[in-house]
Scaffold this motif. Structure first.
Motif, PDB file in Angstrom:
ATOM      1  N   PRO A  42       0.814  -1.225   0.000  1.00 40.32           N
ATOM      2  CA  PRO A  42       0.000   0.000   0.000  1.00 40.32           C
ATOM      3  C   PRO A  42       0.854   1.284   0.000  1.00 40.32           C
ATOM      4  CG  PRO A  42       0.087  -0.917   2.199  1.00 40.32           C
ATOM      5  CD  PRO A  42       0.869  -1.859   1.326  1.00 40.32           C
ATOM      6  N   GLU A  43       0.165   2.406   0.057  1.00 42.99           N
ATOM      7  CA  GLU A  43       0.810   3.731   0.031  1.00 42.99           C
ATOM      8  C   GLU A  43       1.396   4.094   1.411  1.00 42.99           C
ATOM      9  OE1 GLU A  43      -2.029   6.919  -0.399  1.00 42.99           O
ATOM     10  OE2 GLU A  43      -0.509   8.362  -1.064  1.00 42.99           O
ATOM     11  N   MET A  44       2.485   4.847   1.401  1.00 41.44           N
ATOM     12  CA  MET A  44       3.077   5.453   2.615  1.00 41.44           C
ATOM     13  C   MET A  44       3.194   4.450   3.762  1.00 41.44           C
ATOM     14  SD  MET A  44       3.833   8.800   2.302  1.00 41.44           S
ATOM     15  CE  MET A  44       3.330  10.055   3.471  1.00 41.44           C
ATOM     16  N   GLY A  48       2.897   5.994   7.420  1.00 46.94           N
ATOM     17  CA  GLY A  48       1.521   6.466   7.364  1.00 46.94           C
ATOM     18  C   GLY A  48       1.531   7.955   7.034  1.00 46.94           C
ATOM     19  N   TYR A  49       0.361   8.600   7.210  1.00 47.68           N
ATOM     20  CA  TYR A  49       0.261  10.027   6.880  1.00 47.68           C
ATOM     21  C   TYR A  49       0.730  10.911   8.050  1.00 47.68           C
ATOM     22  CZ  TYR A  49      -1.371  10.510   2.144  1.00 47.68           C
ATOM     23  OH  TYR A  49      -1.410  10.554   0.771  1.00 47.68           O
ATOM     24  N   ALA A  50       1.897  10.561   8.621  1.00 49.16           N
ATOM     25  CA  ALA A  50       2.467  11.363   9.716  1.00 49.16           C
ATOM     26  C   ALA A  50       3.218  12.542   9.089  1.00 49.16           C
ATOM     27  CB  ALA A  50       3.393  10.501  10.556  1.00 49.16           C
ATOM     28  N   ASP A 111       7.424   9.369  -8.091  1.00 49.70           N
ATOM     29  CA  ASP A 111       6.910  10.264  -7.049  1.00 49.70           C
ATOM     30  C   ASP A 111       5.465  10.604  -7.379  1.00 49.70           C
ATOM     31  OD1 ASP A 111       9.419  10.492  -5.712  1.00 49.70           O
ATOM     32  OD2 ASP A 111      10.075  11.933  -7.235  1.00 49.70           O
ATOM     33  N   LYS A 112       4.580  10.453  -6.379  1.00 45.88           N
ATOM     34  CA  LYS A 112       3.141  10.709  -6.581  1.00 45.88           C
ATOM     35  C   LYS A 112       2.942  12.083  -7.220  1.00 45.88           C
ATOM     36  CE  LYS A 112      -1.152  10.634  -3.807  1.00 45.88           C
ATOM     37  NZ  LYS A 112      -1.642  10.612  -2.407  1.00 45.88           N
ATOM     38  N   VAL A 113       2.130  12.112  -8.272  1.00 47.79           N
ATOM     39  CA  VAL A 113       1.967  13.331  -9.068  1.00 47.79           C
ATOM     40  C   VAL A 113       0.820  14.206  -8.540  1.00 47.79           C
ATOM     41  CG1 VAL A 113       1.142  14.069 -11.349  1.00 47.79           C
ATOM     42  CG2 VAL A 113       3.106  12.538 -11.175  1.00 47.79           C
ATOM     43  N   LEU A 115      -1.294  15.418  -5.515  1.00 50.96           N
ATOM     44  CA  LEU A 115      -1.254  15.448  -4.043  1.00 50.96           C
ATOM     45  C   LEU A 115      -2.650  15.735  -3.503  1.00 50.96           C
ATOM     46  CD1 LEU A 115       2.116  17.361  -3.627  1.00 50.96           C
ATOM     47  CD2 LEU A 115       1.716  14.878  -3.661  1.00 50.96           C
ATOM     48  N   PHE A 116      -2.993  15.109  -2.372  1.00 51.74           N
ATOM     49  CA  PHE A 116      -4.371  15.089  -1.890  1.00 51.74           C
ATOM     50  C   PHE A 116      -4.591  16.167  -0.825  1.00 51.74           C
ATOM     51  CE2 PHE A 116      -7.903  12.688   0.369  1.00 51.74           C
ATOM     52  CZ  PHE A 116      -8.845  13.029  -0.593  1.00 51.74           C
ATOM     53  N   GLY A 117      -5.215  17.273  -1.265  1.00 46.09           N
ATOM     54  CA  GLY A 117      -5.408  18.433  -0.393  1.00 46.09           C
ATOM     55  C   GLY A 117      -6.244  18.142   0.837  1.00 46.09           C
ATOM     56  N   ALA A 170      -2.495   2.526  -2.238  1.00 48.58           N
ATOM     57  CA  ALA A 170      -3.319   3.581  -1.651  1.00 48.58           C
ATOM     58  C   ALA A 170      -3.386   3.509  -0.131  1.00 48.58           C
ATOM     59  CB  ALA A 170      -4.737   3.493  -2.224  1.00 48.58           C
ATOM     60  N   GLU A 171      -3.702   4.695   0.438  1.00 51.30           N
ATOM     61  CA  GLU A 171      -4.255   4.816   1.803  1.00 51.30           C
ATOM     62  C   GLU A 171      -5.572   5.542   1.595  1.00 51.30           C
ATOM     63  OE1 GLU A 171      -2.405   5.792   5.345  1.00 51.30           O
ATOM     64  OE2 GLU A 171      -0.451   4.960   4.828  1.00 51.30           O
ATOM     65  N   TRP A 172      -6.598   4.814   1.208  1.00 52.55           N
ATOM     66  CA  TRP A 172      -7.872   5.405   0.782  1.00 52.55           C
ATOM     67  C   TRP A 172      -8.868   5.262   1.930  1.00 52.55           C
ATOM     68  CZ3 TRP A 172      -8.774   7.207  -4.358  1.00 52.55           C
ATOM     69  CH2 TRP A 172     -10.086   7.605  -4.608  1.00 52.55           C
ATOM     70  N   PRO A 173      -9.325   6.351   2.536  1.00 49.83           N
ATOM     71  CA  PRO A 173     -10.169   6.245   3.731  1.00 49.83           C
ATOM     72  C   PRO A 173     -11.547   5.630   3.458  1.00 49.83           C
ATOM     73  CG  PRO A 173      -9.120   8.402   3.581  1.00 49.83           C
ATOM     74  CD  PRO A 173      -8.919   7.735   2.252  1.00 49.83           C
ATOM     75  N   GLN A 174     -12.061   4.985   4.496  1.00 49.82           N
ATOM     76  CA  GLN A 174     -13.320   4.223   4.412  1.00 49.82           C
ATOM     77  C   GLN A 174     -14.527   5.031   3.905  1.00 49.82           C
ATOM     78  OE1 GLN A 174     -15.746   4.737   7.194  1.00 49.82           O
ATOM     79  NE2 GLN A 174     -17.220   3.484   6.065  1.00 49.82           N
ATOM     80  N   PRO A 175     -14.709   6.315   4.261  1.00 45.53           N
ATOM     81  CA  PRO A 175     -15.943   6.983   3.820  1.00 45.53           C
ATOM     82  C   PRO A 175     -16.107   7.063   2.297  1.00 45.53           C
ATOM     83  CG  PRO A 175     -14.886   8.238   5.561  1.00 45.53           C
ATOM     84  CD  PRO A 175     -13.915   7.160   5.156  1.00 45.53           C
ATOM     85  N   ARG A 176     -15.006   6.968   1.535  1.00 41.77           N
ATOM     86  CA  ARG A 176     -15.126   7.074   0.071  1.00 41.77           C
ATOM     87  C   ARG A 176     -14.776   5.757  -0.635  1.00 41.77           C
ATOM     88  NH1 ARG A 176     -12.711  11.298   2.088  1.00 41.77           N
ATOM     89  NH2 ARG A 176     -10.624  10.702   1.373  1.00 41.77           N
ATOM     90  N   ILE A 177     -14.946   4.629   0.087  1.00 43.28           N
ATOM     91  CA  ILE A 177     -14.502   3.349  -0.502  1.00 43.28           C
ATOM     92  C   ILE A 177     -15.379   2.940  -1.694  1.00 43.28           C
ATOM     93  CG2 ILE A 177     -15.794   1.679   0.912  1.00 43.28           C
ATOM     94  CD1 ILE A 177     -11.984   1.567   0.202  1.00 43.28           C
TER      95      ILE A 177
END
Ligand SMILES: O=C(O)CCC(=O)C(=O)O
Length: 261
Positions: A42-44, A48-50, A111-113, A115-117, A170-177
């Motif tokens: 998976p991503e990162m 993680g997203y630290a 490198d990820k193109v 970026l997730f605001g 990915a690290e894709w959060p559950q609310p948008r699965i």
């Protein structure tokens, strides 16, 4: 030709690269034991997203990650789509993917193109600018990271070199699965390629991640779904399906790039 892919749907210890290096070593050993040709992470997965702790946690030049993946690939004779890790280069941070073949050779880095605001990524990470296509296990392939899948033009840019497999980490959060699944199925159909997509499970301080790592065929059918728990899920992909699909509806031949912006 068929390939067995292993979806390494793992948890990630927040801001703890040492524990995550250990975990990745275990999941790759497990995938090799199951005779997978390719394992996808998976991503990162190092931090993680630290993002506000990257100073000190990000891997300098990605060296530790490359060494680990190359050693594991060589020892287990397995190809590795190395998800992505936080890296530090030239006083900047990147969200970087390494692809290593079963001889331990680095075949691509990316490198990820996009970026997730919504997760403040652009405040900490520098965006990549280059494509990511490569040969892995004898198959033309391409790879992107998480939010990149919302940009069909970017997937097409990478896929147009003949990719038969599109890897997504990915690290894709559950609310948008539900969106994750629809976007991935669309990317498979429009590029007439297999999509092999790995999402993490577990929690960080802000998000819950519920997996649903998928393998999707070129018609958009889900042929493997890892569900919502930590596991290494195997699936076999059969490339003869691609010739059949592309022969019937020659999407790449029928493109009109001169009209696109
Ligand atoms: O696009 C989304 O909804 C999720 C993207 C994301 O979480 C990421 O790029 O890290």
């Amino acid at each position: 030709m068929g390939l067995t892919v292993a979806l390494a749907q793992m948890d990630v210890d927040f801001a703890n690269p040492g524990a995550n290096f250990e975990r990745v070593s275990q999941v790759i050993a497990e995938a090799a034991k199951e005779h997978a040709d390719i394992v996808v992470l998976p991503e990162m997965w190092n931090t993680g997203y630290a993002l506000d702790q990257l100073n000190g946690l990000a891997d300098p030049n990605g060296q530790n990650t490359q060494e680990l993946l190359q050693e594991l690939a060589r020892n287990y004779h397995i190809n590795i789509v190395g998800g992505s890790v936080a890296t530090a280069r030239d006083d900047r941070f990147y969200n970087t993917s390494y692809i290593v073949d079963d001889q331990g050779r680095l075949v691509s880095s990316y490198d990820k193109v996009h970026l997730f605001g919504l997760m403040n990524e652009e405040q900490y990470i520098t965006a990549g600018k280059t494509e990511n296509y490569f040969q892995l296990a004898g198959a033309a392939s391409a790879g992107v990271i998480c939010y990149d899948i919302r940009f069909p033009e970017w997937l097409r840019t990478n896929a147009r070199h003949g990719a038969k497999v599109l890897y997504v980490s990915a690290e894709w959060p559950q609310p948008r699965i539900a969106q994750w699944e629809v976007l991935l199925r669309a990317r498979a159909i429009e590029n007439q390629a297999f999509v092999v997509a790995v999402n993490r499970v577990g929690d960080d301080p802000d998000n819950h991640f519920n997996g649903h790592s998928l393998v999707i065929d070129p018609l958009g059918n889900i042929i493997a779904n890892a569900g919502e728990t930590e596991k290494v899920k195997l699936a076999t992909i059969d490339f003869s399906q691609i010739e059949a699909v592309r022969g019937q509806i020659p999407v790449f031949k029928d493109r009109r790039p001169e009209l696109y912006r």
